[in-house]
Design a protein around this motif. Structure first.
Motif, mmCIF file in Angstrom:
data_model
loop_
_atom_site.group_PDB
_atom_site.id
_atom_site.type_symbol
_atom_site.label_atom_id
_atom_site.label_comp_id
_atom_site.label_asym_id
_atom_site.label_seq_id
_atom_site.Cartn_x
_atom_site.Cartn_y
_atom_site.Cartn_z
ATOM 1 N N ASP A 4 0.796 -1.208 0.000
ATOM 2 C CA ASP A 4 0.000 0.000 0.000
ATOM 3 C C ASP A 4 0.833 1.265 0.000
ATOM 4 O OD1 ASP A 4 -2.800 0.857 0.034
ATOM 5 O OD2 ASP A 4 -2.174 1.952 1.817
ATOM 6 N N SER A 141 3.228 9.918 2.451
ATOM 7 C CA SER A 141 1.895 9.961 1.869
ATOM 8 C C SER A 141 1.411 11.372 1.563
ATOM 9 C CB SER A 141 0.891 9.271 2.798
ATOM 10 O OG SER A 141 0.901 9.899 4.066
ATOM 11 N N GLU A 284 -8.165 11.666 2.203
ATOM 12 C CA GLU A 284 -8.305 10.320 1.657
ATOM 13 C C GLU A 284 -7.508 9.308 2.472
ATOM 14 O OE1 GLU A 284 -7.085 10.665 -2.362
ATOM 15 O OE2 GLU A 284 -8.962 11.566 -3.062
ATOM 16 N N SER A 288 -9.097 6.144 4.627
ATOM 17 C CA SER A 288 -8.809 4.791 4.158
ATOM 18 C C SER A 288 -7.761 4.064 4.992
ATOM 19 C CB SER A 288 -8.345 4.838 2.693
ATOM 20 O OG SER A 288 -7.162 5.598 2.571
ATOM 21 N N HIS A 289 -7.308 4.674 6.104
ATOM 22 C CA HIS A 289 -6.270 4.059 6.922
ATOM 23 C C HIS A 289 -6.636 4.124 8.400
ATOM 24 C CE1 HIS A 289 -4.107 4.613 3.163
ATOM 25 N NE2 HIS A 289 -3.171 3.789 3.603
ATOM 26 N N PRO A 296 -3.787 0.324 5.908
ATOM 27 C CA PRO A 296 -5.062 0.437 5.203
ATOM 28 C C PRO A 296 -6.188 -0.148 6.048
ATOM 29 C CG PRO A 296 -3.355 -0.407 3.740
ATOM 30 C CD PRO A 296 -2.757 -0.380 5.108
ATOM 31 N N ASN A 297 -7.381 0.430 5.915
ATOM 32 C CA ASN A 297 -8.511 -0.065 6.702
ATOM 33 C C ASN A 297 -9.280 -1.129 5.928
ATOM 34 O OD1 ASN A 297 -9.984 1.359 4.795
ATOM 35 N ND2 ASN A 297 -10.567 3.006 6.185
ATOM 36 N N ARG A 299 -12.112 -1.120 4.224
ATOM 37 C CA ARG A 299 -12.559 -0.780 2.874
ATOM 38 C C ARG A 299 -11.407 -0.832 1.881
ATOM 39 N NH1 ARG A 299 -12.401 3.823 0.019
ATOM 40 N NH2 ARG A 299 -11.728 5.059 1.805
ATOM 41 N N ARG A 300 -10.250 -0.296 2.284
ATOM 42 C CA ARG A 300 -9.096 -0.283 1.392
ATOM 43 C C ARG A 300 -8.608 -1.713 1.112
ATOM 44 N NH1 ARG A 300 -5.678 4.114 0.437
ATOM 45 N NH2 ARG A 300 -4.246 3.580 -1.252
ATOM 46 N N ASP A 303 -10.971 -3.340 -1.390
ATOM 47 C CA ASP A 303 -10.723 -2.785 -2.725
ATOM 48 C C ASP A 303 -9.465 -3.400 -3.343
ATOM 49 O OD1 ASP A 303 -12.941 -1.210 -2.534
ATOM 50 O OD2 ASP A 303 -11.860 0.608 -1.953
ATOM 51 N N GLY A 304 -8.386 -3.498 -2.542
ATOM 52 C CA GLY A 304 -7.148 -4.084 -3.057
ATOM 53 C C GLY A 304 -7.316 -5.544 -3.413
ATOM 54 N N ALA A 363 -3.880 -5.160 6.349
ATOM 55 C CA ALA A 363 -4.776 -4.068 6.727
ATOM 56 C C ALA A 363 -5.231 -4.249 8.163
ATOM 57 C CB ALA A 363 -5.985 -4.019 5.789
#
Length: 724
Positions: A4, A141, A284, A288-289, A296-297, A299-300, A303-304, A363
């Protein structure tokens, strides 16, 4: 850490004059699995020259992070820290002080000079990884503005995409008057703009939508796709509110009409675009974290995982998902406070990251729960072994300040496509298995699929029983004789055997692979070294010139310097001379730079090094001169057909001739007949090994063989099952 990151390596400057600490820090950065480029300065003046990019360091990129020792020659670390923080450009770079001093006055001076963190040597791996994790998530980031490799330290490179030379010249002059730091590169076409973006990093871009090779919003889409997180401002000759709104909706930060406003207006648009983009990225990132670990949380992660699954299905591959919950953290938070709990959580994440294979998604899915996605050829098999190692790591004691405590964990596994084909469902299956494991009340592993559960539980059971075998004295060694041209035993290869109380004799093919994939191979290797050397010492009473003992060494044993210590300990405890010990390695292991350093140290002790299965690896001949060895063991695949296949005979002859020129002895493996033996002797082979010479046999039977050799009796004929 994981997959990530942004993809840009973290530029790290390590200012350290102790070579040992440099090696240690380098190894810790590898353990952190952090994409980085490490530059080392050995004194304060060299570091300052690098940071100021003077002399030969003119094109040195500015670091994203500085690791600074305080005790330095020429310019000490505290003075260097003060110089860094006095410079408005360098002051933005975080500085982590690494030093042996724990004195309050040094700590206060460092923080008064605006050090970002103070870490004492010797470095604790968990603490160091926690620091690196926090810094990398933040500074990589949303904070650091990218600079071009050839830009000044304070320069802000801008890409202007404009085909009208008059408009381009005007924009450059307006910006130069208002903000001298803006350095503008002009690209007259979309193709040249995309090439420039691939070659260099810009803080922002100004884009005309009407270009010779592209018109309108497709131009903007192409630029946005290539530019990534870089802010982009449309600079257009059309005062069109509808077009401006659509450009903003697509991702442009602003829409500026040519001829309206002066240089200040244009510079403001760029500055606000940059700031808005940074705020957007920060929001963002926060959305997402996880705010404690920076991972990453949920949702992230989904998605990955969703992006991975289609390509895996096309290739017929597998992905295993591990759901992990950390137990005992609530008790720590209640008794020691949430700050200590957060530090423990970060330490646990660091331990997990050190064990993750490359390419693993990690995550934080909520509180003290995590998810990992493993993509391997044998995804579920690798994931089950990883789960065992994760549990072992999480159970190790944690120390925060003066407090020591223990945590545990439960892990659930699911596999795609067996258990689910959709990302969210796959994670849910793993979490269900994790909760079922938790219902048992102890740290454990659960599998969603009953079929996989049976197979993998068998595999894990075998690994656990192998660990117990070390304690229950279920292991033994067989010895296969290696003879010289006259048929005298000059060496014996020690081969590990497992006598299971219920399964009987377990084949090495069943358990050595499991051991190699875990740290268990280290314990097994240490046991073999100790037992084999003790047996070899007993041969002193049987022959005036007793044979050597040959021991196989795995790649895992050569990691670090543990093998060197284990060999020295076994030699000291057994009394075996170094000249009677041979260590066998494969060509692939020999080619590793870190392996060579360890083996060179072993050879300095007088120990012989042999290349096993010679001829089957890569670059078989090229490194023999660079790294001399004592023995080559020609792979049996060349020996079996040598009496009947002229090509194999030529290969064997060439290997023997080359080895003899280099002063290396040759062992031919796979000697299974009298014909093999006579051909190899005719070719000048020094040593022979194979079933025709002697099958692997117990230590007692091998001792009988040596007694017969002393008396001049022929060896006892061997039957197919290895008995005399």
């Amino acid at each position: 850490m994981g997959q990530d990151l942004t993809g840009r390596p973290l530029e790290i400057l390590l200012v350290e004059d102790d070579p040992g600490d440099v090696r240690l820090t380098t190894e810790m950065l590898k353990q952190a699995k952090l994409l980085n480029r490490l530059t080392v300065a050995v004194d304060g003046e060299q570091a300052l020259a690098m940071l100021q990019r003077s002399g030969s360091y003119e094109h040195q990129p500015l670091p994203d992070l500085i690791l600074l020792d305080l005790n330095l020659p020429r310019l000490d670390g505290m003075a260097l820290l003060e110089r860094i923080k006095e410079d408005p450009v360098l002051a933005r770079i975080p500085v982590v002080v690494l030093t042996q001093s724990g004195a309050d006055v040094d700590i206060r001076r460092a923080y008064d000079a605006f050090a970002n963190c103070y870490v004492r040597k010797p470095l604790d791996l968990d603490q160091f990884l926690g620091v690196m994790q926090s810094i990398s998530h933040f500074w990589l980031s949303v904070v650091t503005l990218p600079l071009g490799a050839d830009a000044r330290a304070d320069a802000l490179p801008i890409l202007l995409v404009e085909d009208n030379s008059g408009d381009a010249r005007l924009v450059c002059e307006l910006l130069r008057e208002v903000e001298p730091r803006y350095v503008v590169d002009v690209a007259p076409t979309l193709a040249e703009a995309l090439t420039a973006l691939a070659r260099k990093r810009y803080v922002a871009a100004l884009l005309d939508l009407g270009l010779p090779d592209s018109q309108g919003l497709p131009t903007l889409r192409a630029m946005l796709q290539m530019a990534g997180p870089m802010p982009l401002v449309v600079l257009s000759g059309r005062d069109d509110e509808s077009l401006a709104l659509r450009a903003i909706q697509l991702g442009a930060q602003d829409y500026v009409v040519k001829g309206r406003g002066d240089g200040g207006h244009l510079a403001r648009a760029l500055r606000y675009a940059i700031e808005r983009k940074l705020v957007q990225e920060h929001l963002e990132f926060v959305a997402s974290h996880d705010n404690v670990t920076g991972l990453p949380n949920r949702r992230r992660f989904i998605d990955g995982l969703r992006q991975l699954l289609p390509s895996l299905r096309r290739r017929g591959g597998e992905v295993a998902v591990l759901a992990v919950t950390l137990t005992g953290l609530a008790t720590v938070q209640q008794s020691l406070g949430h700050d200590t709990g957060d530090l423990a959580l970060k330490a646990a994440v660091g331990r997990m990251q050190r064990l993750m294979p490359e390419g693993t998604l990690l995550a934080c899915t909520g509180g003290s729960e995590f998810a990992l996605a493993c993509v391997e050829r044998d995804a579920i098999g690798e994931a089950s072994l990883l789960a065992e190692r994760l549990l072992d790591a999480l159970r190790q004691p944690y120390r925060v300040g003066e407090n020591e405590f223990y945590l545990g964990g439960q892990i659930g596994l699911s596999l795609s496509p067996n258990d689910a084909v959709e990302a969210a469902s796959l994670l849910k299956c793993a979490e269900n298995a994790m909760y079922q494991a938790g219902q048992r009340g102890v740290s454990g592993i659960g599998f969603y699929s009953p079929e996989l559960n049976r197979d993998l539980q068998e595999r894990l059971t075998l690994e656990r029983e192998l660990r117990q075998a070390l304690l229950r004295d279920e292991l033994d060694l067989d010895f296969q004789p290696i003879v010289d041209g006259k048929g005298r035993v000059v060496s014996a290869e020690a081969l590990l055997r497992w006598n299971h109380p219920l399964r009987g004799r377990v084949s090495p093919e069943q358990f050595l692979g499991l051991a190699e994939q875990s740290d268990l191979i280290i314990d097994l290797g240490r046991w073999v070294l100790d037992r084999a050397m003790r047996v070899a010492v007993s041969w002193n009473e049987l022959l005036p010139d007793p044979p050597c003992v040959a021991i196989n060494v795995s790649a895992r044993q050569l990691e670090g310097s543990q093998l060197l210590r284990d060999v020295r300990d076994a030699m000291s405890q057994s009394g075996l001379p170094a000249q009677r010990l041979e260590l066998e390695l494969t060509e692939t292991v020999m080619q590793r730079a870190e392996s060579r350093a360890t083996l060179a140290a072993l050879r300095e002790l007088g120990i012989s090094v042999a290349i096993d299965d010679f001829g089957t690896g890569f670059s078989s001949l090229s490194y023999l001169k660079a790294f001399p060895v004592d023995l080559l063991k020609i792979d049996r695949s060349f020996i079996v057909d040598a009496p009947i296949d002229a090509r194999d005979a030529v290969i064997v002859r060439a290997i023997i001739a080359m080895a003899h020129i280099l002063g290396i002895d040759v062992v031919a493996e796979g000697v299974e007949s009298e014909r093999h033996q006579s051909v190899l002797r005719a070719l000048g082979c020094n040593r022979l090994q194979g079933f025709h010479i002697g099958r692997p046999e117990s230590a007692d039977r091998f001792a009988d063989r040596l007694r017969r050799q002393r008396r001049g009796d022929p060896p006892i004929p061997m039957t197919e099952d290895g008995d005399g």
